[in-house]
Write a protein that holds these residues in place. Structure first.
Motif, PDB file in Angstrom:
ATOM      1  N   ILE A 188       1.912  68.130  17.069  1.00 27.34           N
ATOM      2  CA  ILE A 188       1.728  69.557  16.753  1.00 27.34           C
ATOM      3  C   ILE A 188       0.723  70.166  17.726  1.00 27.34           C
ATOM      4  CG2 ILE A 188       0.803  71.179  15.046  1.00 27.34           C
ATOM      5  CD1 ILE A 188       1.946  69.297  12.864  1.00 27.34           C
ATOM      6  N   TYR A 189      -0.392  69.494  17.902  1.00 25.72           N
ATOM      7  CA  TYR A 189      -1.397  70.005  18.833  1.00 25.72           C
ATOM      8  C   TYR A 189      -0.900  69.963  20.274  1.00 25.72           C
ATOM      9  CZ  TYR A 189      -4.884  70.113  15.101  1.00 25.72           C
ATOM     10  OH  TYR A 189      -5.580  70.405  13.952  1.00 25.72           O
ATOM     11  N   TYR A 190      -0.051  69.001  20.588  1.00 24.27           N
ATOM     12  CA  TYR A 190       0.514  68.925  21.933  1.00 24.27           C
ATOM     13  C   TYR A 190       1.364  70.167  22.225  1.00 24.27           C
ATOM     14  CZ  TYR A 190       3.756  67.644  25.666  1.00 24.27           C
ATOM     15  OH  TYR A 190       4.519  67.652  26.805  1.00 24.27           O
ATOM     16  N   GLU A 191       2.183  70.585  21.240  1.00 23.07           N
ATOM     17  CA  GLU A 191       3.013  71.774  21.446  1.00 23.07           C
ATOM     18  C   GLU A 191       2.162  73.033  21.574  1.00 23.07           C
ATOM     19  OE1 GLU A 191       5.949  71.778  22.308  1.00 23.07           O
ATOM     20  OE2 GLU A 191       6.564  69.732  21.815  1.00 23.07           O
ATOM     21  N   MET A 192       1.051  73.098  20.846  1.00 32.80           N
ATOM     22  CA  MET A 192       0.128  74.219  21.022  1.00 32.80           C
ATOM     23  C   MET A 192      -0.446  74.217  22.439  1.00 32.80           C
ATOM     24  SD  MET A 192      -2.071  74.323  17.497  1.00 32.80           S
ATOM     25  CE  MET A 192      -1.317  74.475  15.871  1.00 32.80           C
ATOM     26  N   GLU A 193      -0.807  73.048  22.922  1.00 34.75           N
ATOM     27  CA  GLU A 193      -1.363  72.918  24.268  1.00 34.75           C
ATOM     28  C   GLU A 193      -0.361  73.381  25.323  1.00 34.75           C
ATOM     29  OE1 GLU A 193      -3.281  69.446  27.160  1.00 34.75           O
ATOM     30  OE2 GLU A 193      -2.159  68.900  25.361  1.00 34.75           O
ATOM     31  N   GLN A 194       0.894  72.991  25.145  1.00 35.89           N
ATOM     32  CA  GLN A 194       1.915  73.389  26.110  1.00 35.89           C
ATOM     33  C   GLN A 194       2.067  74.903  26.165  1.00 35.89           C
ATOM     34  OE1 GLN A 194       1.999  70.368  27.761  1.00 35.89           O
ATOM     35  NE2 GLN A 194       4.097  71.045  28.214  1.00 35.89           N
ATOM     36  N   LEU A 195       1.973  75.554  25.018  1.00 37.94           N
ATOM     37  CA  LEU A 195       2.082  77.012  24.991  1.00 37.94           C
ATOM     38  C   LEU A 195       0.873  77.665  25.643  1.00 37.94           C
ATOM     39  CD1 LEU A 195       3.588  77.509  21.424  1.00 37.94           C
ATOM     40  CD2 LEU A 195       4.700  78.042  23.598  1.00 37.94           C
ATOM     41  N   ARG A 196      -0.266  77.028  25.570  1.00 38.20           N
ATOM     42  CA  ARG A 196      -1.458  77.562  26.229  1.00 38.20           C
ATOM     43  C   ARG A 196      -1.395  77.394  27.749  1.00 38.20           C
ATOM     44  NH1 ARG A 196      -4.133  74.504  22.292  1.00 38.20           N
ATOM     45  NH2 ARG A 196      -4.937  73.105  23.923  1.00 38.20           N
ATOM     46  N   GLU A 197      -0.815  76.285  28.209  1.00 37.10           N
ATOM     47  CA  GLU A 197      -0.916  75.928  29.624  1.00 37.10           C
ATOM     48  C   GLU A 197       0.289  76.330  30.458  1.00 37.10           C
ATOM     49  OE1 GLU A 197      -1.846  71.791  29.897  1.00 37.10           O
ATOM     50  OE2 GLU A 197      -3.867  72.045  29.081  1.00 37.10           O
ATOM     51  N   LEU A 221       8.436  72.838  17.678  1.00 26.53           N
ATOM     52  CA  LEU A 221       8.038  71.817  16.711  1.00 26.53           C
ATOM     53  C   LEU A 221       9.254  71.100  16.143  1.00 26.53           C
ATOM     54  CD1 LEU A 221       5.161  73.602  14.738  1.00 26.53           C
ATOM     55  CD2 LEU A 221       4.954  71.820  16.473  1.00 26.53           C
ATOM     56  N   MET A 222      10.302  71.861  15.848  1.00 24.93           N
ATOM     57  CA  MET A 222      11.508  71.261  15.292  1.00 24.93           C
ATOM     58  C   MET A 222      12.178  70.348  16.332  1.00 24.93           C
ATOM     59  SD  MET A 222      13.146  71.282  12.347  1.00 24.93           S
ATOM     60  CE  MET A 222      13.028  72.866  11.516  1.00 24.93           C
ATOM     61  N   GLY A 223      12.262  70.814  17.570  1.00 31.01           N
ATOM     62  CA  GLY A 223      12.907  70.020  18.600  1.00 31.01           C
ATOM     63  C   GLY A 223      12.160  68.733  18.896  1.00 31.01           C
ATOM     64  N   ASN A 224      10.851  68.790  18.905  1.00 32.63           N
ATOM     65  CA  ASN A 224      10.040  67.624  19.219  1.00 32.63           C
ATOM     66  C   ASN A 224       9.940  66.673  18.030  1.00 32.63           C
ATOM     67  OD1 ASN A 224       7.954  65.776  19.663  1.00 32.63           O
ATOM     68  ND2 ASN A 224       6.585  67.258  20.605  1.00 32.63           N
ATOM     69  N   ILE A 225       9.424  67.182  16.908  1.00 34.14           N
ATOM     70  CA  ILE A 225       9.015  66.298  15.805  1.00 34.14           C
ATOM     71  C   ILE A 225      10.187  65.894  14.917  1.00 34.14           C
ATOM     72  CG2 ILE A 225       7.505  66.168  13.772  1.00 34.14           C
ATOM     73  CD1 ILE A 225       5.561  67.989  15.345  1.00 34.14           C
ATOM     74  N   ARG A 226      11.190  66.762  14.778  1.00 36.65           N
ATOM     75  CA  ARG A 226      12.354  66.393  13.973  1.00 36.65           C
ATOM     76  C   ARG A 226      13.449  65.750  14.821  1.00 36.65           C
ATOM     77  NH1 ARG A 226      17.501  67.859  12.436  1.00 36.65           N
ATOM     78  NH2 ARG A 226      17.981  67.670  10.211  1.00 36.65           N
TER      79      ARG A 226
END
Length: 430
Positions: free
Chosen positions: A341-350, A296-301
């Motif tokens: 945020i939801y995209y990073e959750m998706e990546q962890l799922r897939e 989240l920090m790497g992507n959003i910040r």
């Protein structure tokens, strides 16, 4: 002879064999347990009294917090000024705090002054008188602080997300309104004090370079009081508070029409630390948003520049828990932030986490724990967390083993089990 022209080998924290320093248990005559960590080189001492007196036990809002705060505001022998002067004269610091299940009194002092200070702490526990004028000042100040805080989006978001997860009437979810404070009477405070402090359930934690006779001093000052052990019939387990989570999952609150920043909270209920997945999910949480090198920090910040900081964490509650993503972002990029945020959750799922990222996560977590064990006060904090959450002594070692051995496949399975968008509450406060 040491060759200083050759750099020492770099060892990853994952290779460290960390052990939690020992904690000794004593029992006072009245059954109150004392947990002691004797370590350190400085003649300093911390004594922490934990009472089963949080807002879990109050019948009226704000009573638990008011009682805890006013413990220093006068006894039959000393005024609030005299109490504060006594501790300051001895170069010590006495603080108190109120939480959901528990409340605390914490003393930091030089070891040589402990025998002058313990009797005064016992006096606060047994002889506080709660003057009406002091209660009036507390209520006035509390209302003023609340008025100021209600103007801050992050404050409003923090209390509302808890209410959505647990229910406004649950101790984890209820929050104070301005009209709640004047409703607190001196009779409410005295009654709560008599039941939950004077005759309440208590456990004591002490840490530092322990002086000779410290346990005897605690026995002399607290072992003869009408206190009861923390665990037993009549504790938090005897009072049930049913969960009442909100039916609606998405909320947008306009707190400041001119605000340029939004407070974002995305959260889901989660089992407490006794659940077999809890310690495993701590690793997954670290990957998602648990430290500065998280996704989240790497992507959003760092990549998008939407926020100065974004983190995820598991709540440290005893009965229930929650998994929360928390950030403040520009009002114009709020929707984009939530989507990422939801995209990073998706990546962890897939997708499986690669070996390099998993090793970085392991090293970060173990390095943080290593820092948390740097000194007696930090060590007793670890023990306190385990004891108050009723987990056994092997909890720390099992957690370390999980950090070192959990696989990318296991983390992906956990992500598919828990990082499900439909399970999350979504709150935006502007």
């Amino acid at each position: 002879m040491l060759n200083r022209t050759i750099a020492p080998p770099i060892i990853d924290p994952v290779a460290f064999d960390l052990k939690l320093p020992a904690c000794k248990k004593y029992t006072l005559s009245n059954g109150v347990e004392v947990y002691a960590v004797d370590m350190g080189t400085e003649d300093t001492l911390m004594v922490n009294w934990v009472f089963s007196a949080g807002n879990w036990f109050e019948k009226k809002k704000a009573v638990a917090a008011a009682t805890n705060f006013m413990l220093k505001n006068g006894t039959s022998r000393r005024t609030a000024f005299e109490i504060n002067e006594h501790f300051e004269y001895h170069g010590s610091y006495l603080n108190r705090a109120c939480y959901n299940e528990t409340s605390e009194i914490t003393l930091h002092t030089l070891s040589k002054h402990i025998n002058e200070l313990l009797p005064v702490v016992a006096e606060l526990v047994q002889d506080s008188v709660f003057p009406q004028e002091e209660l009036n000042i507390y209520i006035q100040n509390a209302q003023q602080r609340l008025k100021v805080n209600l103007q801050k989006g992050e404050f409003v978001a923090g209390r509302l997300i808890d209410a959505y997860l647990f229910g406004e009437d649950h101790p984890y979810g209820k929050y104070m309104n301005l009209e709640d404070y004047p409703a607190v009477t001196r009779e409410d405070v005295v009654s709560f004090y008599n039941e939950y402090y004077k005759n309440g359930r208590c456990v004591i934690f002490v840490a530092g370079k322990l002086p000779a006779g410290i346990i005897e001093s605690l026995e002399k000052n607290f072992g003869q009081l009408p206190l009861k052990p923390r665990v037993g019939t009549g504790g938090a387990e005897a009072i049930q508070h049913p969960l009442q989570p909100a039916a609606q999952k998405k909320y947008e609150i306009l707190n400041d029409p001119d605000g340029v920043q939004s407070a974002i909270r995305i959260a889901r209920p989660f089992p407490n630390r006794k659940h077999p997945d809890f310690q495993k999910v701590l690793v997954l949480n670290n990957v998602l948003g648990g430290f500065f090198g998280s996704r989240l920090m790497g992507n959003i910040r760092e990549e998008k520049g939407y926020t100065y900081g974004i983190y995820s964490y598991l709540m440290n509650f005893t009965s229930e828990s929650g998994w929360i993503v928390s950030t403040e972002a520009g009002r114009d990029v709020t929707a984009d932030t939530i989507r990422e945020i939801y995209y990073e959750m998706e990546q962890l799922r897939e997708e499986l986490i690669d070996d390099e990222e998993l090793m970085m996560t392991r090293n970060s977590m173990i390095g943080t724990i290593l820092g948390d064990l740097d000194g007696p006060f930090q060590v007793i904090g670890r023990w306190k967390n385990m004891i108050l959450n009723n987990v056994d002594e092997g909890y720390f070692e099992r957690g370390m083993e999980i950090i070192k051995t959990i696989t990318a496949k296991e983390l992906q399975e956990l992500a598919n089990r828990y990082l499900v968008p439909e399970e999350f509450y979504e709150l935006v406060v502007i």
